[in-house]
Design an enzyme around this catalytic site. Structure first.
Site, PDB file in Angstrom:
ATOM      1  N   TYR A 282     -11.802   1.220   9.669  1.00  0.00           N
ATOM      2  CA  TYR A 282     -12.927   1.633   9.272  1.00  0.00           C
ATOM      3  C   TYR A 282     -13.435   0.991   8.088  1.00  0.00           C
ATOM      4  O   TYR A 282     -14.313   1.064   7.190  1.00  0.00           O
ATOM      5  CB  TYR A 282     -12.883   3.331   8.587  1.00  0.00           C
ATOM      6  CG  TYR A 282     -11.298   3.439   7.876  1.00  0.00           C
ATOM      7  CD1 TYR A 282     -10.999   2.988   6.569  1.00  0.00           C
ATOM      8  CD2 TYR A 282     -10.481   4.141   8.617  1.00  0.00           C
ATOM      9  CE1 TYR A 282      -9.830   3.170   5.920  1.00  0.00           C
ATOM     10  CE2 TYR A 282      -9.060   4.565   7.933  1.00  0.00           C
ATOM     11  CZ  TYR A 282      -9.015   3.952   6.502  1.00  0.00           C
ATOM     12  OH  TYR A 282      -7.945   4.271   5.909  1.00  0.00           O
ATOM     13  N   LYS A 283     -12.455  -0.169   7.802  1.00  0.00           N
ATOM     14  CA  LYS A 283     -12.910  -1.124   6.656  1.00  0.00           C
ATOM     15  C   LYS A 283     -13.696  -2.126   7.052  1.00  0.00           C
ATOM     16  O   LYS A 283     -15.013  -1.831   7.309  1.00  0.00           O
ATOM     17  CB  LYS A 283     -11.442  -1.591   6.083  1.00  0.00           C
ATOM     18  CG  LYS A 283     -10.614  -0.452   5.453  1.00  0.00           C
ATOM     19  CD  LYS A 283      -9.291  -0.983   4.829  1.00  0.00           C
ATOM     20  CE  LYS A 283      -8.776   0.317   4.269  1.00  0.00           C
ATOM     21  NZ  LYS A 283      -7.440   0.331   3.941  1.00  0.00           N
TER      22      LYS A 283
ATOM     23  N   ASP B 177       1.184  -4.971   8.415  1.00  0.00           N
ATOM     24  CA  ASP B 177      -0.329  -3.995   8.193  1.00  0.00           C
ATOM     25  C   ASP B 177      -1.347  -5.148   8.106  1.00  0.00           C
ATOM     26  O   ASP B 177      -1.514  -5.829   6.941  1.00  0.00           O
ATOM     27  CB  ASP B 177      -0.022  -3.381   6.795  1.00  0.00           C
ATOM     28  CG  ASP B 177      -1.176  -2.295   6.737  1.00  0.00           C
ATOM     29  OD1 ASP B 177      -2.318  -2.737   7.391  1.00  0.00           O
ATOM     30  OD2 ASP B 177      -0.954  -1.174   6.540  1.00  0.00           O
TER      31      ASP B 177
ATOM     32  N   PHE C 268       0.779  -1.293  -0.068  1.00  0.00           N
ATOM     33  CA  PHE C 268       0.065  -0.066  -0.164  1.00  0.00           C
ATOM     34  C   PHE C 268       0.888   1.280  -0.120  1.00  0.00           C
ATOM     35  O   PHE C 268       1.951   1.447   0.717  1.00  0.00           O
ATOM     36  CB  PHE C 268      -0.926  -0.081   1.199  1.00  0.00           C
ATOM     37  CG  PHE C 268      -2.069   0.918   1.182  1.00  0.00           C
ATOM     38  CD1 PHE C 268      -3.156   0.583   0.466  1.00  0.00           C
ATOM     39  CD2 PHE C 268      -1.945   2.332   1.888  1.00  0.00           C
ATOM     40  CE1 PHE C 268      -4.212   1.599   0.422  1.00  0.00           C
ATOM     41  CE2 PHE C 268      -2.965   3.113   1.852  1.00  0.00           C
ATOM     42  CZ  PHE C 268      -3.930   2.922   1.018  1.00  0.00           C
TER      43      PHE C 268
ATOM     44  N   ARG D 199     -12.481  -3.979  -8.049  1.00  0.00           N
ATOM     45  CA  ARG D 199     -12.514  -4.776  -6.688  1.00  0.00           C
ATOM     46  C   ARG D 199     -13.773  -4.980  -6.199  1.00  0.00           C
ATOM     47  O   ARG D 199     -14.716  -4.153  -6.134  1.00  0.00           O
ATOM     48  CB  ARG D 199     -11.486  -4.086  -5.405  1.00  0.00           C
ATOM     49  CG  ARG D 199     -10.126  -4.125  -5.640  1.00  0.00           C
ATOM     50  CD  ARG D 199      -9.416  -3.502  -4.293  1.00  0.00           C
ATOM     51  NE  ARG D 199     -10.115  -2.337  -4.009  1.00  0.00           N
ATOM     52  CZ  ARG D 199      -9.669  -1.747  -2.742  1.00  0.00           C
ATOM     53  NH1 ARG D 199      -8.516  -2.125  -1.905  1.00  0.00           N
ATOM     54  NH2 ARG D 199     -10.067  -0.386  -2.346  1.00  0.00           N
TER      55      ARG D 199
HETATM   56  C1  PLP Z   1      -6.497   1.442   3.705  1.00  0.00           C
HETATM   57  C2  PLP Z   1      -4.956   1.107   4.340  1.00  0.00           C
HETATM   58  C3  PLP Z   1      -4.109   1.973   4.892  1.00  0.00           C
HETATM   59  C4  PLP Z   1      -4.793   3.551   5.288  1.00  0.00           C
HETATM   60  O1  PLP Z   1      -3.838   4.259   6.061  1.00  0.00           O
HETATM   61  P1  PLP Z   1      -4.531   5.460   6.658  1.00  0.00           P
HETATM   62  O2  PLP Z   1      -3.617   6.057   7.494  1.00  0.00           O
HETATM   63  O3  PLP Z   1      -5.866   5.078   7.402  1.00  0.00           O
HETATM   64  O4  PLP Z   1      -4.824   6.397   5.656  1.00  0.00           O
HETATM   65  C5  PLP Z   1      -2.949   1.607   5.278  1.00  0.00           C
HETATM   66  N1  PLP Z   1      -2.381   0.470   5.028  1.00  0.00           N
HETATM   67  C6  PLP Z   1      -3.182  -0.356   4.059  1.00  0.00           C
HETATM   68  C7  PLP Z   1      -2.663  -1.755   3.878  1.00  0.00           C
HETATM   69  C8  PLP Z   1      -4.315  -0.037   3.720  1.00  0.00           C
HETATM   70  O5  PLP Z   1      -5.192  -1.007   3.048  1.00  0.00           O
END
Ligand code: PLP
Length: 414
Positions: free
Chosen positions: A224-225, A199, A127, A374
């Site tokens: 939030y996911k 992560d 990411f 997706r």
């Molecule tokens: C959605 C996501 C993020 C988002 O990070 P934020 O700090 O909330 O913007 C980080 N890492 C991964 C792998 C994600 O899928």
């Protein structure tokens, strides 16, 4: 293609079916819209809405500063809920604070301080926020191929040709949906003397992780996911207990200090997981995290994971039959234990297909560069008929060529 009646039968046997009613199901007033983006932003739990109203009207509105007695433990309380009930961690190793990006920064820096020599290993498809944070840390970065196996990681360690300080990867890839071998990769990193930072943004609330058993050193992830905590909700952070004393994170705020209200002249880190906190917690957002995580804990991560496997199986089978003849192929691993809870469909015209599905066919999917649609049907509130309808509407849209009417230009948000 399985029939719609097959999908209805699966819904009839689904032990999680009653959980759909715990969420607000109302896409801009249209209950016929299929929401297949729960991997990006989960739906609103009714309990989160109620908890927020209470926190605003009563705790903040009437209780004011006195409500801090209830609020002060929210990061630990919510962290333990997510850690023990959802991630398979032990108590006292998880907190909820800051964003995933900030937590990732704090833990990556803590790891590099503990390993002053050595490179960082990550994969080129990780990411962006993770790759960007690492690029700011003035340490050599070695890139592994996308969705690396244990062998890829061992080869990457050998190719680094020197010490490796940190291996950091996403457990489930945001684009392909591939799930990495968290235990095997953690072992490979430890064999090389490196720390590991995972992560779990696309794992938490979607699949079982069993963090304590993996031996993982550190982890971060979004709420939030699949945890349905609301837009921009704070993230979780996990550090294995025996590393708490050894690691020093860089944002040394008063909430991570030994005796917060001593207002001491200099910083001494708190003991335990609290030392990874920094400033004042975002109380309203944490209120929603607690409500969202409670539903997942109540439903149970193992039933949720089982449904994630079955729903993605259903999507893949339907896509093979109905969409492959239209130029799609499934970019997500076919073995359920090797994927998360979304399915990536590759198509040369993915962007325009995405737009036409959202704008005209009532299927909310998202697009990831360069060619991925997706389909993220979150197990807690998605039905098998949603999966069937999503694939059928996609077939209909593309067979008609409806996407050819959509502009090629990307929007600000894809
Ligand atoms: C959605 C996501 C993020 C988002 O990070 P934020 O700090 O909330 O913007 C980080 N890492 C991964 C792998 C994600 O899928």
């Amino acid at each position: 293609m399985p029939s719609r009646a097959d999908a209805e039968a699966l819904d009839g046997d689904d032990p999680l079916a009653p959980y759909r009613d715990r969420f607000v199901i109302d896409n801009v007033g249209d209950t016929n819209v299929i929401y297949a983006d729960g991997n990006s932003l989960g739906r609103l739990p009714k309990a989160a809405r109620d908890a927020l109203h209470h926190a605003i009207d009563t705790e903040w509105g009437k209780g004011l500063i006195g409500s801090w007695d209830r609020w002060i433990d929210l990061p630990q309380r919510t962290g333990d809920l997510i850690g023990t009930a959802i991630l398979g961690a032990r108590e006292g190793q998880t907190i909820v604070a800051d964003s995933t990006t900030v937590n990732f920064y704090k833990l990556a820096v803590a790891a590099l301080r503990a390993r002053p020599d050595g490179a960082v290993l990550t994969d080129e498809a990780n990411f962006p926020t993770n790759r960007f944070v690492l690029q700011g840390l003035d340490r050599a970065i070695h890139l592994l191929p996308p969705d690396p196996t244990v062998d890829d990681v061992r080869a990457g360690i050998a190719a680094a040709n020197g010490p490796v300080a940190l291996v950091t990867l996403s457990h489930v890839a945001y684009r392909s949906g591939a799930r990495l071998d968290i235990e095997g990769i953690t072992r490979a990193a430890h064999d090389a003397g490196a720390l590991v930072l995972w992560d779990l943004s696309h794992s938490a609330g979607a699949i079982a992780v069993d963090l304590a058993d993996t031996g993982a050193d550190m982890a971060v992830g979004c709420t939030y996911k699949y945890l349905n905590a609301g837009p921009g909700a704070p993230a979780f952070l996990y550090v294995r207990a025996d590393l708490h004393d050894e690691l020093r994170q860089p944002i040394q705020g008063w909430f991570g200090a030994l005796d917060q209200f001593a207002m001491a002249p200099s910083y001494e880190p708190a003991s335990g997981i609290a030392r990874f906190m920094s400033g004042t917690p975002t109380v309203l957002a944490l209120t929603a995290v607690e409500a969202g995580a409670r539903i997942t804990a109540e439903a149970g991560i193992h039933p949720i994971a089982a449904k994630a496997a079955a729903l993605t199986d259903f999507v893949i089978a339907a896509a093979d039959d109905a969409l492959a003849p239209l130029g799609f192929d499934v970019a997500t691993p076919r073995e359920p234990n090797e994927r998360g809870a979304h399915v990536a469909l590759r198509h040369d015209d993915a962007w325009r297909i995405c737009r036409v599905l959202v704008e005209r066919f009532g299927v909310v999917v998202d697009f990831r560069e360069p060619d991925i649609v997706r389909v993220g049907l979150a197990p807690l509130y998605s039905r098998y008929v949603d999966a069937w309808d999503a694939i059928d509407r996609t077939r209909e849209a593309v067979a008609q060529g409806a996407h050819h009417d959509m502009p090629e230009e990307r929007r600000r948000i894809t």
